[in-house]
Enzyme design. Structure first.
Site, PDB file in Angstrom:
ATOM      1  N   ASN A 114     -52.256  -5.927  60.428  1.00  0.00           N
ATOM      2  CA  ASN A 114     -53.113  -4.980  59.715  1.00  0.00           C
ATOM      3  C   ASN A 114     -53.149  -3.644  60.485  1.00  0.00           C
ATOM      4  O   ASN A 114     -53.226  -3.637  61.713  1.00  0.00           O
ATOM      5  CB  ASN A 114     -54.513  -5.599  59.600  1.00  0.00           C
ATOM      6  CG  ASN A 114     -55.518  -4.610  59.088  1.00  0.00           C
ATOM      7  OD1 ASN A 114     -56.138  -3.905  59.869  1.00  0.00           O
ATOM      8  ND2 ASN A 114     -55.655  -4.523  57.793  1.00  0.00           N
ATOM      9  N   ASP A 115     -53.094  -2.536  59.765  1.00  0.00           N
ATOM     10  CA  ASP A 115     -52.992  -1.230  60.441  1.00  0.00           C
ATOM     11  C   ASP A 115     -54.213  -0.873  61.278  1.00  0.00           C
ATOM     12  O   ASP A 115     -54.095  -0.279  62.353  1.00  0.00           O
ATOM     13  CB  ASP A 115     -52.658  -0.115  59.438  1.00  0.00           C
ATOM     14  CG  ASP A 115     -53.661   0.002  58.298  1.00  0.00           C
ATOM     15  OD1 ASP A 115     -54.598  -0.816  58.217  1.00  0.00           O
ATOM     16  OD2 ASP A 115     -53.493   0.921  57.471  1.00  0.00           O
ATOM     17  N   GLY A 143     -57.659   4.248  52.577  1.00  0.00           N
ATOM     18  CA  GLY A 143     -58.598   3.143  52.444  1.00  0.00           C
ATOM     19  C   GLY A 143     -59.585   3.179  53.602  1.00  0.00           C
ATOM     20  O   GLY A 143     -59.611   4.144  54.370  1.00  0.00           O
ATOM     21  N   GLU A 164     -61.989  -7.002  57.910  1.00  0.00           N
ATOM     22  CA  GLU A 164     -61.712  -6.236  56.680  1.00  0.00           C
ATOM     23  C   GLU A 164     -63.010  -5.560  56.224  1.00  0.00           C
ATOM     24  O   GLU A 164     -63.545  -5.839  55.147  1.00  0.00           O
ATOM     25  CB  GLU A 164     -61.132  -7.154  55.594  1.00  0.00           C
ATOM     26  CG  GLU A 164     -59.690  -7.532  55.835  1.00  0.00           C
ATOM     27  CD  GLU A 164     -58.726  -6.349  55.673  1.00  0.00           C
ATOM     28  OE1 GLU A 164     -59.151  -5.297  55.173  1.00  0.00           O
ATOM     29  OE2 GLU A 164     -57.549  -6.494  56.063  1.00  0.00           O
ATOM     30  N   HIS A 167     -63.996  -3.964  52.878  1.00  0.00           N
ATOM     31  CA  HIS A 167     -64.330  -4.828  51.746  1.00  0.00           C
ATOM     32  C   HIS A 167     -65.684  -5.519  51.945  1.00  0.00           C
ATOM     33  O   HIS A 167     -65.968  -6.534  51.309  1.00  0.00           O
ATOM     34  CB  HIS A 167     -63.195  -5.837  51.510  1.00  0.00           C
ATOM     35  CG  HIS A 167     -61.877  -5.138  51.329  1.00  0.00           C
ATOM     36  ND1 HIS A 167     -61.512  -4.546  50.145  1.00  0.00           N
ATOM     37  CD2 HIS A 167     -60.902  -4.845  52.217  1.00  0.00           C
ATOM     38  CE1 HIS A 167     -60.335  -3.940  50.308  1.00  0.00           C
ATOM     39  NE2 HIS A 167     -59.953  -4.108  51.556  1.00  0.00           N
ATOM     40  N   CYS A 180     -58.547  -4.891  45.983  1.00  0.00           N
ATOM     41  CA  CYS A 180     -58.541  -6.285  46.437  1.00  0.00           C
ATOM     42  C   CYS A 180     -59.039  -7.233  45.352  1.00  0.00           C
ATOM     43  O   CYS A 180     -58.897  -8.443  45.462  1.00  0.00           O
ATOM     44  CB  CYS A 180     -59.423  -6.437  47.669  1.00  0.00           C
ATOM     45  SG  CYS A 180     -61.183  -6.335  47.297  1.00  0.00           S
ATOM     46  N   GLU A 187     -64.902   0.394  50.626  1.00  0.00           N
ATOM     47  CA  GLU A 187     -63.691   1.204  50.413  1.00  0.00           C
ATOM     48  C   GLU A 187     -63.775   2.005  49.115  1.00  0.00           C
ATOM     49  O   GLU A 187     -63.396   3.170  49.071  1.00  0.00           O
ATOM     50  CB  GLU A 187     -62.462   0.295  50.400  1.00  0.00           C
ATOM     51  CG  GLU A 187     -61.161   1.039  50.160  1.00  0.00           C
ATOM     52  CD  GLU A 187     -59.949   0.264  50.635  1.00  0.00           C
ATOM     53  OE1 GLU A 187     -59.867  -0.036  51.838  1.00  0.00           O
ATOM     54  OE2 GLU A 187     -59.087  -0.062  49.799  1.00  0.00           O
TER      55      GLU A 187
HETATM   56 ZN    ZN Z   1     -62.150  -4.586  48.291  1.00  0.00          ZN
END
Ligand code: ZN
Length: 303
Positions: A114-115, A143, A164, A167, A180, A187
Site C-alpha cells: 500500500n502506498d 485519495g 485504511e 475508509h 471501495c 476519503e
Molecule cells: Zn471507502
C-alpha cells in the site's frame, strides 16, 4: 543489487533509485510520468516495467518495490482493490512486472505494498519520523491513505489491510460514492479528487490548490470546511486509537499553506484532554519522496 521504488498514484507514477548504505537513506535520482491511460491492469504493468527499465541496465539484477493506491493482499504480490484503477482486483502485479522485465533482459524481484504504508516506511528512514517507534502517516491526495508504525513495526493486520484510514466511516451513509464500495468514508468527504469534483459542480476551479487559495470566499469555504472537519475527526480518532508520537501529513494536499495548522486546531476539540499536550501534527518535508524510499525498502522484507 539496485533498489528501485515506485510510487503509483492516481495521476502520476514516480520511480527512483534509493541508496540504503547511507543514513538517512537517500533517493539518488527519480523520474515522474503521467499515470497510464486508461487506468487499467495491462497499462499499469507496462508503465511500471518501463519505468524500472529507465534505471536498470540489461542483465542487471534489481529490486522493484511498488507502492499502490489501494488494498494489497497479505502475500504482497496480489492486488485486492485499487480504487482509482479498473480491472486490477486479484491481479498478481508483482509477478506480472517481474515477467515483463524478464522478457526484456532485466532480472528483477518485485513486491507491492500500500502506498501510504510505503510513505510511513520512508518517513521512518529519511523523514519526519526518524527515531520514532510509534507514528502515523496520513496521505492526503487523490485519495486519503494511512500507514501506521507501532512499536517500531509497520502494522499490516490479519489480512494485510490495516491502516485504511481513508475508509473510516466518519460521515453519514448518504456518502455512497467511495471506490471501495463502502458508505460514509473519510476519503469521499475529504480527498482532493472528491473536493475537485464538488468544486467543478459548483462552478469553481476544479483543482485543490486554487480552491484552497480562495477559501475565504463562502462558496469555496462551503466545500472545504466539511472536508477539514472530517479530516480533523479522523486525525483525532487515529490519535486516541494509537497514541502516536506524531501524525505526519503527506501527499499533494498536505503542502497547502496553513493546512496542518488549521487541521491541528480543529482536531484539538475532538481529542480527550489528556491527549492534548502530546498531540503533534507535522507535515512531511520529503515531498513525494517518502513513498518511493519506502517502496524501495521493501527488499528487506522480500529477501
Ligand atoms: Zn471507502
Amino acid at each position: 543489487m539496485k533498489r528501485i521504488g515506485l510510487d503509483v498514484g492516481g495521476h502520476t507514477i514516480t520511480a527512483g533509485v534509493v541508496d540504503f548504505s547511507r543514513s538517512p537513506a537517500k533517493l539518488l535520482r527519480s523520474e515522474t510520468v503521467a499515470a497510464p491511460s486508461p487506468r487499467m491492469a495491462e497499462p499499469l504493468v507496462e508503465a511500471a516495467a518501463a519505468l524500472v527499465m529507465r534505471f536498470a541496465e540489461s542483465g542487471e539484477e534489481c529490486f522493484a518495490g511498488m507502492g499502490l493506491p489501494g488494498f494489497v493482499a497479505k502475500d504482497r504480490k496480489t492486488v485486492a482493490r485499487l480504487t482509482n484503477y479498473e480491472n486490477c482486483d486479484g491481479l498478481a502485479l508483482g509477478d506480472a512486472v517481474e515477467r515483463r522485465l524478464a522478457e526484456r533482459g532485466i532480472r528483477a524481484k518485485a513486491a507491492i505494498e500500500n502506498d501510504a504504508n510505503c510513505a510511513a516506511l520512508g518517513e521512518g528512514m529519511a523523514g519526519e519520523a526518524v527515531g520514532m517507534e510509534d507514528y502515523v502517516v496520513l496521505t492526503l491526495g487523490t485519495g486519503v491513505g494511512a500507514g501506521i508504525v507501532s512499536g517500531g513495526r509497520l502494522v499490516r493486520g490479519a489480512h494485510g489491510m490495516a491502516a485504511e484510514c481513508g475508509h473510516m466511516a466518519l460521515c453519514g451513509a448518504e456518502l455512497t460514492g467511495c471506490g471501495c464500495g463502502g458508505a460514509g468514508h473519510l476519503e469521499e468527504a475529504a480527498s482532493a479528487d472528491w473536493l475537485e469534483r464538488r468544486a467543478k459542480g459548483a462552478g469553481l476551479p476544479a483543482d485543490f490548490k486554487s480552491l484552497w487559495q480562495m477559501r475565504a470566499a463562502p462558496e469555496a469555504e462551503a466545500i472545504i470546511s466539511p472536508a477539514l472537519e472530517a479530516l480533523a475527526r479522523g486525525i483525532a480518532s487515529i490519535t486516541v486509537t494509537l497514541d502516536p508520537e506524531a501524525v505526519i501529513l503527506s501527499g499533494g494536499m498536505s503542502r497547502a499553506d496553513g493546512l496542518a495548522e488549521e487541521l491541528a486546531a480543529r482536531a484539538q476539540k475532538y481529542l480527550p484532554e489528556p491527549f492534548r499536550p502530546y498531540f503533534t501534527l507535522k507535515t512531511s518535508s520529503l515531498s513525494g519522496e517518502a513513498a518511493v524510499i519506502g517502496a524501495a525498502s521493501l527488499f528487506r522484507e522480500s529477501l
